[in-house]
Design a protein around this motif. Structure first.
Motif, PDB file in Angstrom:
ATOM      1  N   ARG A 250      48.872  31.756  46.154  1.00 23.57           N
ATOM      2  CA  ARG A 250      47.937  32.734  46.719  1.00 23.57           C
ATOM      3  C   ARG A 250      48.280  33.054  48.171  1.00 23.57           C
ATOM      4  N   LEU A 251      48.580  32.004  48.932  1.00 19.92           N
ATOM      5  CA  LEU A 251      48.948  32.237  50.325  1.00 19.92           C
ATOM      6  C   LEU A 251      50.194  33.105  50.427  1.00 19.92           C
ATOM      7  N   LEU A 252      51.145  32.847  49.546  1.00 21.11           N
ATOM      8  CA  LEU A 252      52.377  33.630  49.563  1.00 21.11           C
ATOM      9  C   LEU A 252      52.078  35.084  49.236  1.00 21.11           C
ATOM     10  N   GLY A 253      51.116  35.316  48.331  1.00 19.25           N
ATOM     11  CA  GLY A 253      50.730  36.685  48.018  1.00 19.25           C
ATOM     12  C   GLY A 253      50.219  37.414  49.248  1.00 19.25           C
ATOM     13  N   GLU A 254      49.462  36.703  50.090  1.00 21.30           N
ATOM     14  CA  GLU A 254      48.967  37.316  51.329  1.00 21.30           C
ATOM     15  C   GLU A 254      50.101  37.516  52.327  1.00 21.30           C
ATOM     16  N   GLU A 321      56.992  38.932  34.647  1.00 23.48           N
ATOM     17  CA  GLU A 321      55.531  38.971  34.792  1.00 23.48           C
ATOM     18  C   GLU A 321      55.099  38.443  36.154  1.00 23.48           C
ATOM     19  N   VAL A 322      55.730  37.363  36.609  1.00 20.66           N
ATOM     20  CA  VAL A 322      55.382  36.790  37.908  1.00 20.66           C
ATOM     21  C   VAL A 322      55.670  37.792  39.020  1.00 20.66           C
ATOM     22  N   LEU A 323      56.835  38.461  38.954  1.00 21.50           N
ATOM     23  CA  LEU A 323      57.198  39.448  39.964  1.00 21.50           C
ATOM     24  C   LEU A 323      56.249  40.646  39.922  1.00 21.50           C
ATOM     25  N   GLN A 324      55.946  41.112  38.717  1.00 23.89           N
ATOM     26  CA  GLN A 324      55.033  42.252  38.592  1.00 23.89           C
ATOM     27  C   GLN A 324      53.643  41.910  39.126  1.00 23.89           C
ATOM     28  N   SER A 325      53.198  40.681  38.889  1.00 28.34           N
ATOM     29  CA  SER A 325      51.876  40.288  39.383  1.00 28.34           C
ATOM     30  C   SER A 325      51.840  40.304  40.908  1.00 28.34           C
ATOM     31  N   LEU A 326      52.953  39.957  41.538  1.00 28.80           N
ATOM     32  CA  LEU A 326      53.034  39.971  42.995  1.00 28.80           C
ATOM     33  C   LEU A 326      53.010  41.404  43.524  1.00 28.80           C
ATOM     34  N   ILE A 327      53.712  42.296  42.841  1.00 30.56           N
ATOM     35  CA  ILE A 327      53.821  43.687  43.296  1.00 30.56           C
ATOM     36  C   ILE A 327      52.480  44.417  43.200  1.00 30.56           C
ATOM     37  N   VAL A 328      51.676  44.114  42.185  1.00 26.67           N
ATOM     38  CA  VAL A 328      50.398  44.835  41.999  1.00 26.67           C
ATOM     39  C   VAL A 328      49.213  43.919  42.306  1.00 26.67           C
ATOM     40  N   ARG A 329      49.462  42.865  43.069  1.00 29.71           N
ATOM     41  CA  ARG A 329      48.418  41.873  43.357  1.00 29.71           C
ATOM     42  C   ARG A 329      47.183  42.503  43.986  1.00 29.71           C
ATOM     43  N   GLU A 330      47.375  43.344  45.006  1.00 36.18           N
ATOM     44  CA  GLU A 330      46.227  43.926  45.708  1.00 36.18           C
ATOM     45  C   GLU A 330      45.455  44.885  44.807  1.00 36.18           C
ATOM     46  N   SER A 335      40.540  45.792  41.593  1.00 34.20           N
ATOM     47  CA  SER A 335      39.951  46.135  40.289  1.00 34.20           C
ATOM     48  C   SER A 335      39.009  45.029  39.813  1.00 34.20           C
ATOM     49  N   LEU A 336      39.380  43.763  40.040  1.00 32.39           N
ATOM     50  CA  LEU A 336      38.508  42.651  39.639  1.00 32.39           C
ATOM     51  C   LEU A 336      37.218  42.648  40.447  1.00 32.39           C
ATOM     52  N   LEU A 337      37.328  43.018  41.732  1.00 31.49           N
ATOM     53  CA  LEU A 337      36.133  43.098  42.574  1.00 31.49           C
ATOM     54  C   LEU A 337      35.188  44.185  42.059  1.00 31.49           C
ATOM     55  N   TYR A 338      35.741  45.345  41.739  1.00 32.67           N
ATOM     56  CA  TYR A 338      34.909  46.427  41.183  1.00 32.67           C
ATOM     57  C   TYR A 338      34.323  46.018  39.835  1.00 32.67           C
ATOM     58  N   LEU A 339      35.109  45.284  39.079  1.00 32.11           N
ATOM     59  CA  LEU A 339      34.639  44.841  37.756  1.00 32.11           C
ATOM     60  C   LEU A 339      33.439  43.905  37.899  1.00 32.11           C
ATOM     61  N   GLN A 340      33.499  43.009  38.881  1.00 35.17           N
ATOM     62  CA  GLN A 340      32.372  42.106  39.127  1.00 35.17           C
ATOM     63  C   GLN A 340      31.125  42.880  39.536  1.00 35.17           C
ATOM     64  N   ALA A 347      37.325  50.315  38.896  1.00 30.62           N
ATOM     65  CA  ALA A 347      38.225  49.262  38.425  1.00 30.62           C
ATOM     66  C   ALA A 347      39.359  49.871  37.601  1.00 30.62           C
ATOM     67  N   GLU A 348      39.027  50.840  36.759  1.00 29.78           N
ATOM     68  CA  GLU A 348      40.046  51.499  35.932  1.00 29.78           C
ATOM     69  C   GLU A 348      41.022  52.284  36.804  1.00 29.78           C
ATOM     70  N   ARG A 349      40.508  52.913  37.872  1.00 28.90           N
ATOM     71  CA  ARG A 349      41.385  53.683  38.762  1.00 28.90           C
ATOM     72  C   ARG A 349      42.408  52.777  39.450  1.00 28.90           C
ATOM     73  N   GLU A 350      41.960  51.614  39.914  1.00 29.73           N
ATOM     74  CA  GLU A 350      42.877  50.680  40.574  1.00 29.73           C
ATOM     75  C   GLU A 350      43.935  50.167  39.600  1.00 29.73           C
TER      76      GLU A 350
END
Length: 681
Positions: A250-254, A321-330, A335-340, A347-350
């Motif tokens: 997570r820290l690396l993602g930031e 998958e790991v690389l793609q998750s990093l690229i679209v992390r934000e 989207s998860l925040l909007y979903l909550q 959420a769909e737009r993000e």
């Protein structure tokens, strides 16, 4: 006025029927953050279940048999013969045996005042605090005994660590329970204290780091875990190690967020240069190595200046998958925040933006398909799904996305999503054919409901005569006949249900009109009787017989009103009778007060005499000069016995319940004093 049943709600022609003989199974699809390595929340749930099984099984650290008690020292003289330190310790042991932990702590305080390093006293203090559910204080008491430079008796050392194990089990159960139901900041402060007092138990830093992580403080979580892992005395550091990897991800993602933004702008070379500024501690991380290699491919050689979609990623599906998750992390985080928050459109737009940069990423495709499915099913359940053609087209697109999501074999959710979409598609296609026929029926239903409402409007305006009552009933019967002719032609269950409600409303309203007259008669009869009693009271309240007659009549009327409350039908009538019953109760109380005043004077005289004697006796007994010998004890025991007999006689003389109750309580207090005096003889 009668309480009428309202008309059923008008049906909406544009709303499709949602209640049929068959309904599609709507799958509960979990749209949540993807876990790559270590799902710490699952670990927390497993710990919670395990802790539930351990809670309630007392460890040997709390068994009374583990407290050394010299049962030969049972007399006061024998205990007094001990040295002060031993005497207090022995008394503490006896009190612990009786589970009188607070009293035992007082004795142990005396021991530690004499000998601050007394090992057993510290252990027993911890035992008492454990018995009082003061785990923090118990750990503080055990802390000096766990010093490696503090030699302990082997038997005591065993008990110290047995009690420590009991405390850990208790705290783990309580903290896990609180983790799911209370403010986690409060738990975090507690955990910091527990870590200082019991640094060798890996559960405390594990839970504290998770609280930091869940509250958006990954650096604090990383510091907490790193510090804990430096302790060589941890027995099970594996989970802490896995949690550290997740935190670093997570820290690396930031840390790589700026690099990813440059990548998405096409500045591949600059993005790779910026990676050199990442903390060296994280450069061996999988995400760092994958992104660095991919940026090198994009910024050099034959692939230079090409867009990422034109360059095939070289590596395993998991690495991709790991690389793609990093690229679209934000994008995913937003989207998860909007979903909550329940904002499915945002959420769909993000997620749509994320798909532009990771079109083949199974997780993004699954989430997009799941959101489309959820939006359609929510419209369906809220009776707002009107455009079936658009809904069917949206579900087909959602199915294509779910099929891409199903490439991720680590989750069964995409397969569940596909099945759910197929079920709803089948149902909507069948439902579409029924809508037009449904609308025709709705028109017939609404016309009947509106006619019912028109009749009831005239009734609610006020029924002033029996003739008007007959007119309303006649209109209702005519409407009922027409409704019965329509009912067999209805094919949809919802419309049949509305007609059943309509027929029940007609019958209920007729009954309400008939019962109104009976309810009014009961209220009027009770009111007239109360007025008659009050007239009688004006001329007879001054005599004893008159007061008795008034109370008798009021109680009889009160009983009749109670019966009427259970008999009348309308709530309005019940409330009126309840108010009347309260008035009757107040009248009974007023007459009773007058009657009580006659005997109140005598009761007070007796009470004053007995309580004055009690006060004098207590004052004398509290004076240390009063009892100097066994003969004095004997005398005062006899005095208290005589006083007991006097109170018992006085109880038979007083009249009021309050006076009898006061003397009963006084009698118990005097008996307590008498028992204490006799025990001291």
């Amino acid at each position: 006025m009668a309480k009428f049943v309202d008309a059923p709600t008008l049906r909406k022609e544009e709303t499709p029927p949602l209640v049929f003989d068959e309904r599609p199974k709507i799958e509960d699809i979990k749209l949540e953050e993807k876990k790559f390595e270590f799902n710490y929340l699952d670990e927390i749930k497993k710990m919670s279940e395990k802790a539930k099984g351990a809670e309630g099984k007392p460890g040997p650290g709390l068994r009374v048999t583990d407290v050394d008690i010299d049962m030969a020292l049972t007399t006061v003289d024998q205990v007094k013969a001990l040295r002060p330190e031993e005497r207090h310790l022995q008394q503490a042991r006896l009190l612990i045996n009786q589970k009188k932990y607070r009293e035992a702590l007082t004795e142990l305080g005396q021991v530690l005042a004499i000998n601050p390093t007394h090992h057993e006293a510290h252990y027993l203090v911890a035992l008492c605090h454990t018995g009082l559910n003061r785990e923090m204080e118990a750990l503080k008491a055990l802390y000096p005994l766990r010093d490696k430079d503090t030699p302990l008796d082997p038997r005591l050392e065993t008990r110290v660590y047995t009690l420590l194990g009991e405390l850990r089990t208790r705290l783990q159960f309580r903290l896990l329970l609180q983790f799911f139901i209370v403010n986690r900041e409060t738990i975090a402060r507690e955990l910091a204290g527990f870590i200082n007092l019991d640094p060798d138990f890996e559960f405390y830093p594990f839970l504290l780091a998770i609280i930091y992580l869940e509250s958006g403080r990954p650096q604090e979580a990383h510091d907490c875990v790193t510090k804990a892992l430096q302790n060589p005395l941890l027995k099970n550091p594996q989970q802490l190690g896995l949690l550290k990897i997740e935190i670093e991800r997570r820290l690396l993602g930031e840390l790589l967020a700026g690099v990813v933004r440059l990548y998405r702008k096409g500045a591949f070379g600059k993005a790779r240069k910026d990676m050199a500024g990442v903390d060296v501690r994280f450069r061996d991380a999988r995400e760092y190595r994958l992104l660095d290699a991919y940026l090198q491919t994009l910024s050099t050689g034959i692939f230079r200046k090409k867009v990422p979609s034109d360059v095939e990623f070289q590596g395993s599906a998991k690495d991709r998958e790991v690389l793609q998750s990093l690229i679209v992390r934000e994008d995913i985080a937003r989207s998860l925040l909007y979903l909550q928050r329940g904002d499915l459109d945002k959420a769909e737009r993000e997620l749509g933006v994320a798909k532009n940069y990771a079109a083949s990423y199974p997780y993004v495709n699954f989430m997009l398909g799941g959101l489309k499915y959820r939006k359609i099913t929510l419209l369906f359940m809220a009776r707002k799904l009107t455009d079936f053609d658009a809904a069917i087209a949206e579900l087909k697109e959602a199915r294509n996305l779910a099929e891409i999501g199903a490439r991720d074999k680590s989750s069964d959710e995409p397969k569940k999503l596909i099945q759910g979409i197929d079920d709803v598609l089948t149902f909507l296609n069948r439902l579409k054919q029924d809508v037009e026929r449904f609308k025709v029926e709705v028109r017939q239903v609404n016309e009947t409901i509106m006619e019912f409402s028109k009749i009831m409007e005239s009734a609610k305006a006020g029924i002033t005569s029996l003739e008007m009552l007959h007119d309303v009933a006649g209109c209702m019967k005519a409407l009922q006949k027409r409704a019965q002719a329509i009912q067999p032609k209805l094919t949809f269950q919802d419309n049949k249900k509305v007609f059943a409600q309509l027929m029940a409303a007609i019958k209920a309203n007729m009954t309400a009109l008939e019962t109104t007259q009976r309810d009014s008669a009961a209220i009027q009869q009770a009111s007239q009787e109360l007025q008659s009693i009050r007239e009688y009271a004006k001329s007879h309240i001054s005599t004893e017989q008159g007061r008795e007659d008034i109370i008798e009549r009021l109680e009889s009327l009160q009983q009749q009103v109670t019966t009427d409350i259970a008999t009348v039908k309308s709530e309005q009538a019940k409330e009126s009778l309840k108010k009347l019953k309260d008035i009757i109760a107040r009248d009974i109380e007023e007459v009773s007060k007058i009657r009580r005043k006659v005997i109140e004077g005598g009761d007070n005289e007796i009470l004053n005499k007995d309580f004055q004697f009690f006060k004098t006796m207590v004052d004398r007994l509290n004076d240390r000069k009063t009892i100097k010998s066994r003969q004095d004890l004997q005398m005062w025991a006899e005095v208290s016995s005589g006083f007991i007999r006097m109170i018992e006689e006085d109880k038979s003389k007083v009249f009021s319940y309050e006076a009898k109750d006061a003397l009963s309580k006084l009698l118990e207090r005097v008996r307590d004093i008498n028992r204490q005096l006799e025990r001291n003889l």
